[in-house]
Design an enzyme around this catalytic site. Structure first.
Site, PDB file in Angstrom:
ATOM      1  N   GLN A 103      -1.297  -7.699   0.015  1.00  0.00           N
ATOM      2  CA  GLN A 103      -0.673  -6.434  -0.409  1.00  0.00           C
ATOM      3  C   GLN A 103      -0.795  -6.277  -1.916  1.00  0.00           C
ATOM      4  OE1 GLN A 103       3.409  -6.020   1.738  1.00  0.00           O
ATOM      5  NE2 GLN A 103       2.893  -8.191   1.808  1.00  0.00           N
ATOM      6  N   HIS A 121      -3.172  -2.451  -0.194  1.00  0.00           N
ATOM      7  CA  HIS A 121      -2.540  -1.487  -1.120  1.00  0.00           C
ATOM      8  C   HIS A 121      -3.424  -1.157  -2.319  1.00  0.00           C
ATOM      9  CE1 HIS A 121       1.683  -2.628   0.629  1.00  0.00           C
ATOM     10  NE2 HIS A 121       1.041  -1.750   1.374  1.00  0.00           N
ATOM     11  N   CYS A 157     -14.568  16.759 -12.279  1.00  0.00           N
ATOM     12  CA  CYS A 157     -13.732  17.946 -12.029  1.00  0.00           C
ATOM     13  C   CYS A 157     -12.595  18.086 -13.037  1.00  0.00           C
ATOM     14  CB  CYS A 157     -13.180  17.918 -10.603  1.00  0.00           C
ATOM     15  SG  CYS A 157     -11.824  16.754 -10.383  1.00  0.00           S
ATOM     16  N   GLY A 194       5.059 -15.183   0.101  1.00  0.00           N
ATOM     17  CA  GLY A 194       5.534 -14.406  -1.048  1.00  0.00           C
ATOM     18  C   GLY A 194       5.675 -12.919  -0.824  1.00  0.00           C
ATOM     19  N   THR A 195       6.122 -12.542   0.365  1.00  0.00           N
ATOM     20  CA  THR A 195       6.390 -11.114   0.565  1.00  0.00           C
ATOM     21  C   THR A 195       7.803 -10.918   1.098  1.00  0.00           C
ATOM     22  OG1 THR A 195       5.739  -9.077   1.708  1.00  0.00           O
ATOM     23  CG2 THR A 195       5.280 -11.143   2.866  1.00  0.00           C
ATOM     24  N   SER A 196       8.440  -9.839   0.618  1.00  0.00           N
ATOM     25  CA  SER A 196       9.779  -9.510   1.110  1.00  0.00           C
ATOM     26  C   SER A 196       9.696  -8.900   2.509  1.00  0.00           C
ATOM     27  CB  SER A 196      10.467  -8.538   0.147  1.00  0.00           C
ATOM     28  OG  SER A 196       9.706  -7.343   0.044  1.00  0.00           O
ATOM     29  N   PRO A 221      10.745 -18.607  -1.295  1.00  0.00           N
ATOM     30  CA  PRO A 221      11.955 -19.339  -1.685  1.00  0.00           C
ATOM     31  C   PRO A 221      13.214 -18.813  -0.992  1.00  0.00           C
ATOM     32  CG  PRO A 221      10.777 -18.507  -3.636  1.00  0.00           C
ATOM     33  CD  PRO A 221      10.120 -17.897  -2.421  1.00  0.00           C
TER      34      PRO A 221
END
Ligand code: BJW
Ligand code: ZN
Length: 256
Positions: A103, A121, A157, A194-196, A221
């Protein structure tokens, strides 16, 4: 993290042939890159990232949002991969069918040696036009921006160039999401790091694996909503836990 949990996770890793490593901002925390839900520092303290990472925020104040991303690019350029990134690359080297799904919008997996991470992402380093969507060159890396900074104009553009990341309310890149779902559907281990696990649809990737019977091992953690589906929860920082996991799975390997 108990020795028993580490040994159990190492047995699952050593037995896997096509694992998925699914990562979030905690993966890069020990490289000094703040997680998304960490307190902001310096002049960005009074802004909430969830408010800045939206199409509406960019529309309302492109310089504010572009300046924030320039600052983050500056921080990531100065950061180096940590032993956790190198351990992910070591898993991939040992098991070539490993798929890394991230992500994160930094480039630390690539710089740490991972091959072809699937980016759900987007990237801090792939800006595109907010009007015609053509890729736009990255402006020269100057010093740390002092605050809001006007985005460049598109060469085709003239619309403002925007960061090539996925903001709230935007669809994830179709091919990346399909590749992640496919890999999770056929994996024999999903290692989430390491992801919430609060942001969807990315947070569903480990659930896909769990639903189809693959064991899920989590490195974080603190507890997350994924705890309930995990075969093993390794509580600790990725930069310490992942190298220990690789050493325990393959005692002859070196992993940073
Ligand atoms: C450590 C550590 C160490 C610390 N070691 N660990 C279903 C339910 C509810 C809501 C929704 C839903 N489906 C969709 C939504 C809406 C929304 C959403 O999920 N909202 C929730 C917040 C409620 N989702 C969207 O809007 C998505 N789009 C969408 O659904 O579109 C629909 C659509 C379809 C078709 C057409 C149009 C639209 C898009 C989501 C995009 C997310 N983008 C961001 C910003 C990217 C750019 C940028 O960085 O600025 O992505 S938000 C932010 O969160 C970023 C991250 O990739 C993402 C996940 O965060 P992550 O990585 O988990 O980080 P943190 O900070 O949350 O957690 C860090 C963790 O690390 C913590 O657990 C720590 O404990 C841990 N940790 N140190 C290991 N050393
Ligand atoms: Zn354009």
């Amino acid at each position: 993290m108990s020795a028993g949990d580490l040994a159990a996770a190492a047995r699952l890793l050593a037995a896997a042939t096509r694992p998925v490593v699914f990562t979030g901002a905690g993966m890069s925390a020990e490289s000094g890159v703040p997680t998304f839900r960490d307190a902001q520092v310096g002049l960005w303290q009074r802004f909430d990232p969830a408010q800045l990472a939206t199409p509406a925020a960019f529309h309302a104040d492109p310089a504010l949002v572009w300046g924030w991303y320039e600052g983050r690019r500056h921080g990531v350029r100065r950061a180096a991969p940590n032993p956790g990134h190198r351990a992910v690359a070591a898993i991939q080297a040992r098991l070539p069918d490993t798929v890394v799904v991230t992500q994160n919008v930094d480039d630390l997996h690539e710089r740490g040696g991972a091959v072809a991470p699937v980016r759900l992402h987007g990237s801090l380093f792939a800006p595109r036009c907010s009007g015609c969507a053509r890729p736009a060159p990255l402006p020269d890396a100057a010093g740390e921006p002092a605050g809001p900074l006007d985005p460049p104009a598109c060469a085709h553009c003239a619309a403002p160039v925007r960061p090539g990341v996925v903001w709230f309310g935007e669809a994830l890149p179709e091919a990346a999401l399909a590749a992640a779902v496919e890999a999770a559907s056929r994996c024999d281990l999903l290692l989430t790091v390491g992801t919430s696990a609060l942001v969807h649809p990315a947070a569903e990737i480990p659930l896909v694996a769990a639903r189809l019977g693959a064991p899920v091992v989590q490195v974080n953690p603190v507890p997350t909503p994924l705890d309930a589906v995990c075969a093993v929860n390794l509580r600790g920082p990725a930069g310490e836990v992942l190298p220990a996991l690789v050493r325990a799975a393959w005692p002859d390997a070196s992993a940073g």
